[in-house]
Design a protein around this motif. Structure first.
Motif, short mmCIF file in Angstrom:
data_model
loop_
_atom_site.label_atom_id
_atom_site.label_comp_id
_atom_site.label_asym_id
_atom_site.label_seq_id
_atom_site.Cartn_x
_atom_site.Cartn_y
_atom_site.Cartn_z
N THR A 55 0.83 -1.21 0.00
CA THR A 55 0.00 0.00 0.00
C THR A 55 0.86 1.25 0.00
O THR A 55 0.57 2.23 -0.70
N GLN A 76 -8.21 14.41 5.79
CA GLN A 76 -8.40 12.97 6.06
C GLN A 76 -8.84 12.23 4.80
O GLN A 76 -8.37 11.11 4.54
N GLN A 77 -9.74 12.85 4.01
CA GLN A 77 -10.15 12.19 2.77
C GLN A 77 -8.97 12.03 1.81
O GLN A 77 -8.83 11.00 1.13
N ARG A 80 -6.67 9.20 2.99
CA ARG A 80 -7.24 7.89 2.65
C ARG A 80 -7.10 7.60 1.17
O ARG A 80 -6.85 6.46 0.76
N TRP A 81 -7.26 8.61 0.33
CA TRP A 81 -7.11 8.42 -1.11
C TRP A 81 -5.69 8.03 -1.47
O TRP A 81 -5.46 7.15 -2.30
N THR A 84 -5.20 4.25 -0.22
CA THR A 84 -5.98 3.16 -0.80
C THR A 84 -6.40 3.40 -2.25
O THR A 84 -6.85 2.47 -2.91
N ALA A 87 -11.32 7.41 -2.42
CA ALA A 87 -11.60 8.53 -1.51
C ALA A 87 -13.09 8.72 -1.34
O ALA A 87 -13.89 8.40 -2.23
N THR A 168 0.44 8.41 3.64
CA THR A 168 0.27 6.97 3.56
C THR A 168 0.72 6.29 4.84
O THR A 168 0.05 5.39 5.34
N VAL A 171 -1.89 6.70 7.64
CA VAL A 171 -3.03 5.78 7.55
C VAL A 171 -2.62 4.39 8.01
O VAL A 171 -3.37 3.69 8.69
N ASP A 174 -2.51 3.12 11.82
CA ASP A 174 -3.72 2.65 12.50
C ASP A 174 -3.75 1.13 12.61
O ASP A 174 -4.38 0.58 13.52
#
Length: 309
Positions: A55, A76-77, A80-81, A84, A87, A168, A171, A174
């Protein structure tokens, strides 16, 4: 004259092995469960580690987003985009042409390309026109993202700069506690499976001393008894490892927290992890059963039959 009759010899190894497994269903079930737990924890931990690495690589190379500019409140969006490639919707509210002119006027060294992307529909995004959700900046390999970010804060104070690698990694942090717990569980499960395999093998040898002595008296070689004892542990550990690895693969693909990561991993690496888990649990079971197997191979046949008559 007296005709010497040759001894009948030991029965077929496969037939004896199958008969022993059927006679001890409790031992077989315990060995299967231990191997399955060890393989599941191993595949889960290694699968997540490999997926996190893939990833991170995808966020830096496939998307090619070394830095992303967006409006405040959408960090945050964007993170995440980057991690992964998928988004949540981000409004196309920034003036792409004006921001691109400001970047060009700053004459930043190392900026290779600037692209406007519309994420208003979510997903992977699409090229934007005058209004965009984000500006994707691609940098030369030698460029310094922190220095460019500091300059952008002066020429575009209304923009929020998200560095690709940092986003990256943010994220992925977590999932680090989950990976640590799975790693510990894999170590404990592997040790427990090895100890249980050795204990079960020792119990089997103790319960079947008379039978093993009779097999030895019938002409069974030491290698025959060695393979018979180790083979029973292998016959239990191999399907247990396969079942546990398959279960872990399915769970990783179904859990919301890991499904996106594993989806980018592909079938090849997962099959490799499954094969590794089967090999590891089988090898652990075989090595743990080796001491009892050596004991069985060096039994005195007369003494074994006499004591367990």
């Amino acid at each position: 004259m007296r005709a010497d009759a040759s001894p009948p010899g030991p029965p077929g190894l496969g037939r004896v092995l199958w008969a022993q497994l059927r006679r001890s269903p409790g031992h077989a079930a315990a060995g299967l469960l231990a191997a399955a737990l060890a393989a599941a924890a191993l595949v889960g931990a290694l699968g997540l580690l490999l997926a996190m690495g893939r990833t991170l690589e995808r966020g830096l190379t496939t998307l090619g987003a070394d830095m992303v500019l967006t409006l405040p409140g959408h960090e945050q969006q964007v993170m995440r985009w980057l991690a992964t490639g998928d988004a949540a919707p981000v409004p196309a509210a920034l003036d792409a042409a004006e921001w691109q002119r400001a970047i060009a006027g700053a004459e930043l060294l190392g900026v290779k390309a600037v692209e406007a992307v519309d994420l208003s529909r979510g997903g992977a995004g699409e090229p934007a026109g005058e209004r965009a959700s984000v500006l994707v900046m691609r940098l030369e390999f030698w460029a310094s993202a922190p220095m460019i970010r500091a300059t952008l804060a002066q020429v575009l104070p209304e923009a929020v700069a998200v560095v690709g690698e940092q986003a990256t990694r943010h994220v992925l942090t977590d999932l680090q506690p989950l990976v640590r717990h799975l790693g510990r569980a894999a170590a404990v499960a592997a040790l427990g499976a090895a100890l249980l395999s050795g204990l079960l093998a020792a119990i089997r040898v103790g319960e079947r001393r008379a039978e093993l002595g009779m097999l030895r008296a019938m002409g069974a070689t030491r290698s025959y008894l060695l393979v018979l004892t180790v083979g029973e542990s292998v016959a239990v550990a191999l399907p247990g490892g396969l079942a546990g690895g398959l279960l872990a693969t399915v769970v990783l693909r179904l859990l919301p927290a890991t499904a996106a990561l594993v989806r980018h991993l592909g079938a090849g690496p997962l099959l490799g992890l499954l094969a590794l888990a089967c090999a590891a649990t089988t090898a652990a079971g075989a090595l743990a059963a080796l001491p009892p197997a050596l004991q069985a191979a060096w039994l005195d046949p007369l003494d074994a039959v006499r004591r367990h008559r």
